[in-house]
Design a protein around this motif. Structure first.
Motif, mmCIF file in Angstrom:
data_model
loop_
_atom_site.group_PDB
_atom_site.id
_atom_site.type_symbol
_atom_site.label_atom_id
_atom_site.label_comp_id
_atom_site.label_asym_id
_atom_site.label_seq_id
_atom_site.Cartn_x
_atom_site.Cartn_y
_atom_site.Cartn_z
ATOM 1 N N CYS A 125 -3.965 1.918 4.285
ATOM 2 C CA CYS A 125 -2.963 2.956 4.574
ATOM 3 C C CYS A 125 -3.223 3.617 5.913
ATOM 4 O O CYS A 125 -2.354 4.297 6.451
ATOM 5 C CB CYS A 125 -2.917 3.995 3.456
ATOM 6 N N ASN B 234 -3.140 10.512 7.945
ATOM 7 C CA ASN B 234 -3.848 9.788 6.886
ATOM 8 C C ASN B 234 -5.284 10.259 6.725
ATOM 9 O O ASN B 234 -5.811 10.337 5.609
ATOM 10 C CB ASN B 234 -3.812 8.293 7.217
ATOM 11 N N VAL C 12 0.853 -1.194 0.000
ATOM 12 C CA VAL C 12 0.000 0.000 0.000
ATOM 13 C C VAL C 12 0.894 1.251 0.000
ATOM 14 O O VAL C 12 1.723 1.433 0.897
ATOM 15 C CB VAL C 12 -0.923 -0.028 1.234
ATOM 16 N N THR D 39 -1.062 11.445 4.383
ATOM 17 C CA THR D 39 -0.367 10.587 5.357
ATOM 18 C C THR D 39 1.082 11.040 5.584
ATOM 19 O O THR D 39 1.586 11.021 6.714
ATOM 20 C CB THR D 39 -0.316 9.136 4.823
ATOM 21 N N ALA E 161 0.295 -4.209 5.254
ATOM 22 C CA ALA E 161 0.313 -3.189 4.201
ATOM 23 C C ALA E 161 1.526 -3.262 3.273
ATOM 24 O O ALA E 161 1.479 -2.716 2.174
ATOM 25 C CB ALA E 161 0.192 -1.795 4.819
ATOM 26 N N HIS F 168 0.994 4.348 0.808
ATOM 27 C CA HIS F 168 1.262 5.245 1.933
ATOM 28 C C HIS F 168 1.888 4.531 3.125
ATOM 29 O O HIS F 168 2.186 5.142 4.147
ATOM 30 C CB HIS F 168 -0.016 5.984 2.343
ATOM 31 N N ALA F 169 2.063 3.227 3.011
ATOM 32 C CA ALA F 169 2.876 2.503 3.997
ATOM 33 C C ALA F 169 4.250 2.200 3.394
ATOM 34 O O ALA F 169 5.275 2.286 4.059
ATOM 35 C CB ALA F 169 2.179 1.206 4.415
ATOM 36 N N CYS G 164 -4.531 -2.463 -1.463
ATOM 37 C CA CYS G 164 -5.591 -1.547 -1.024
ATOM 38 C C CYS G 164 -6.980 -2.171 -1.199
ATOM 39 O O CYS G 164 -7.943 -1.702 -0.602
ATOM 40 C CB CYS G 164 -5.561 -0.263 -1.854
#
Lengths: 172, 432
Positions: B308, B214, B100, B126, B339, B102-103, B368
């Motif tokens: 995320c 986030n 994912v 995020t 993630a 944003h991780a 996601c």
């Protein structure tokens, strides 16, 4: 420049989000044309099969229109259905910018002005846009009135340029 | 003049001000995924401008539907893959290494204090956890970002949130951000940056700060932002160690990316969480937030832990503390999506994956998918999902489905009972 104005679709609710405008399951499409039949598909409590929906060229709605996902598929699905103007009490930042980036109009009006527009919701309402003078005129069985609006100089320039790609490409 | 952190970042990255109030910024990191990027790529090709401003500043991942589920999603992956090869973009995370966005991107050390970050994904906010300005944008902004390395924003205004008090048992970063969104409403931070401050945030891990930032977009915020400090340095240390003599020097250097005392905030909100309960959403808007005790007993069909917002190691650990040695209700489908591959591996090494599986959870690959009803856990009409994700919009996880947003702790005990449950009634087990 795109053409602005025509019959009005009134969506009398705040916080209409981009998932309601175009559900995520259609984000696997790689052409804008494929989005066309799915406009507002997940928006509950509205009769969107009415002829007004198909003939609409302008949407009038309440506060925080277009919140949620950044998907530009939301303006695109409107564009594919020839709706190039959304008028609302307020917009989410990303949706508003996406509209202008596509050379479309996102017009914010105060709450009382929006309420006045809703009074014209008799099934015949049409809106014309005087882009040069920043006014809209609504006409319906209840009469006609002209309302001034404000957009930023930048957003106006984006509409005139046909969108952000052309503007940025010429300048940066 | 005293400036907010966002103002400092805008000032340092200002390329142009074509009209008063419109700031065109140089962008440090342009992030791309397979849902919003292919149409930008196709448009650049159609315009005869198939170029990228700087291949090293573009980071690319396939994360929304992976592995591809059909021809269309396979095509999206292919467009991205071909484009990455064509332009020599080195930072591309394809299947096997993907997670994912944003991780994954923070984990790779791509985000630094003072950066400007854009992505065609609303949860880009995020990355403000690192003291960056990070904004979700649409495909046209992304296209210009790819081509020119710039993006336009209005003058930033900052809303400061001070979180203070003693963190109660069973309350985590997710509960705090839900509480903040309830206060701000879904439009309260439109055209604003939400700055998270106060002693509770100061003590938070980077993972918890990412959970806060986030969901800034759920209040309409352009970016979340936290003040970089020693915690930020510790997280980024493997990536920055060659630049600094020691962590103290790095922490001192990061001080330049903090809001000045006396800077101008549009609004300041103080929240004391000492008496707060775990929070759960009802309805279809993320600001419809209730105390868990008010909604306890609501039956659910599926529990989803991931995304995320809450798919990081800290989140899986929290859930595992409640799940260890227990099994989930036979009436519930439990799904967990670590993630990123690193989170998956670390969770495996720590025995957390085993705890989830023993409890009866399905463990999926990093993606996601379920959060936005695209794959890996779509709801049927009428079904209810207890979810650690970020949006409870109508139809979000599947047409006609209902989503209750909550922390990994509430989600874990809800899975055990088959109905929304207060985690404070459970003893947390020690993980080895």
């Amino acid at each position: 420049m795109k053409s602005f104005g025509g019959k009005v679709l009134f969506l009398d609710r705040s916080d209409i989000n981009t998932d309601e405008i175009i559900p995520a399951k259609y984000l696997t499409e790689i052409s804008k044309e494929a989005l066309k039949p799915h406009m507002l598909e997940d928006l509950k409590d509205f009769d969107l099969d009415a002829p007004e929906t198909r003939e609409a060229r302008v949407i009038v709605s309440r506060a925080n229109f277009g919140c949620g996902s950044s998907r530009e598929h939301a303006p695109w699905v409107f564009e594919m259905n020839e709706i190039n103007v959304v008028i609302a009490q307020s917009f989410s930042r990303i949706f508003r910018q996406n509209m202008f980036n596509c050379g479309m109009l996102a017009i914010e009006l105060p709450e009382d002005a929006i309420s006045k527009l809703f009074q014209h919701n008799d099934g015949t309402a049409e809106i014309t846009v005087d882009f040069r003078n920043d006014t809209i005129t609504i006409s319906s069985g209840r009469g006609s009135e002209t309302v001034p609006y404000q957009i930023t100089k930048f957003d106006k320039a984006l509409v005139e340029a046909g969108g952000w790609v052309d503007f940025a490409d010429a300048k940066y | 003049m005293a400036l907010t952190l966002a103002e400092k970042i805008f000032k340092s990255h200002l390329r142009d001000e074509p009209f008063p109030g419109t700031k065109v910024l140089d962008i440090d990191v342009v992030m791309c995924h397979e849902i919003t990027t292919p149409i930008a790529i196709n448009d650049l090709v159609a315009r005869g401008k198939d170029r990228v401003f700087d291949p090293d500043k573009i980071k690319v991942v396939i994360d929304h539907v992976t592995p591809a589920k059909d021809t269309k999603t396979a095509q999206q992956g292919k467009i991205l893959r071909d484009w990455v090869r064509r332009h020599g973009i080195k930072n591309f995370f394809d299947i096997g290494r993907n997670g994912v966005c944003h991780a994954l991107f923070p984990e790779q050390g791509f985000i630094r204090p003072g950066n400007t970050v854009i992505m065609g994904d609303s949860h880009t906010c995020t990355h403000g956890a690192f003291g960056a300005f990070a904004a979700g944008i649409g495909t046209t902004d992304l296209e210009v970002g790819i081509l020119k390395g710039v993006c336009a924003f209005r003058e930033p205004r900052t809303i400061r949130i001070n979180v203070s008090g003693v963190v109660p048992e069973g309350v985590y970063a997710k509960d705090i951000i839900l509480r903040i969104i309830k206060e701000l409403t879904v439009k309260g931070a439109t055209d604003s940056i939400i700055e998270f401050q106060g002693p509770v945030v100061k003590k938070m891990s980077m993972e918890s700060r990412m959970t806060l930032c986030n969901m800034a977009i759920e209040a309409g915020g352009t970016s979340g932002i936290c003040m970089p400090d020693r915690t930020t340095v510790d997280y980024l240390w493997p990536f920055i160690r060659s630049r600094y003599a020691d962590k103290k020097a790095a922490t001192a250097d990061f001080q330049k990316w903090r809001s000045d005392p006396g800077c101008n905030y549009a609004r300041v909100i103080d929240i004391d969480i000492t008496d707060m309960e775990p929070q759960v959403t009802v309805g279809y808007k993320p600001d419809e937030v209730r105390n868990v005790s008010d909604v306890a007993g609501t039956a659910v069909d599926q529990v989803y832990i991931g995304s995320c917002t809450n798919g990081r190691l800290e989140d899986l650990k929290i859930a595992a503390q409640y799940l260890k040695g227990r099994t989930i209700s036979p009436d519930v489908r439990g799904i967990v999506s670590p993630a990123t591959p690193k989170i998956f591996r670390d969770a495996d090494r720590m025995g957390i994956i085993r705890i989830f599986m023993d409890a009866g959870f399905c463990v999926t690959n990093p993606t996601c998918g379920a959060c936005l009803g695209m794959s890996n856990g779509v709801l049927a009409p009428g079904e209810v999902c207890a979810s650690t994700t970020n949006r409870n919009f109508n139809g979000r996880m599947g047409k006609g489905g209902m989503v209750h947003l909550m922390s990994p702790a509430v989600a874990a005990v809800t899975a055990l009972e088959g109905k929304i449950t207060d985690p404070r009634h459970y003893r947390r087990e020690k993980l080895r």
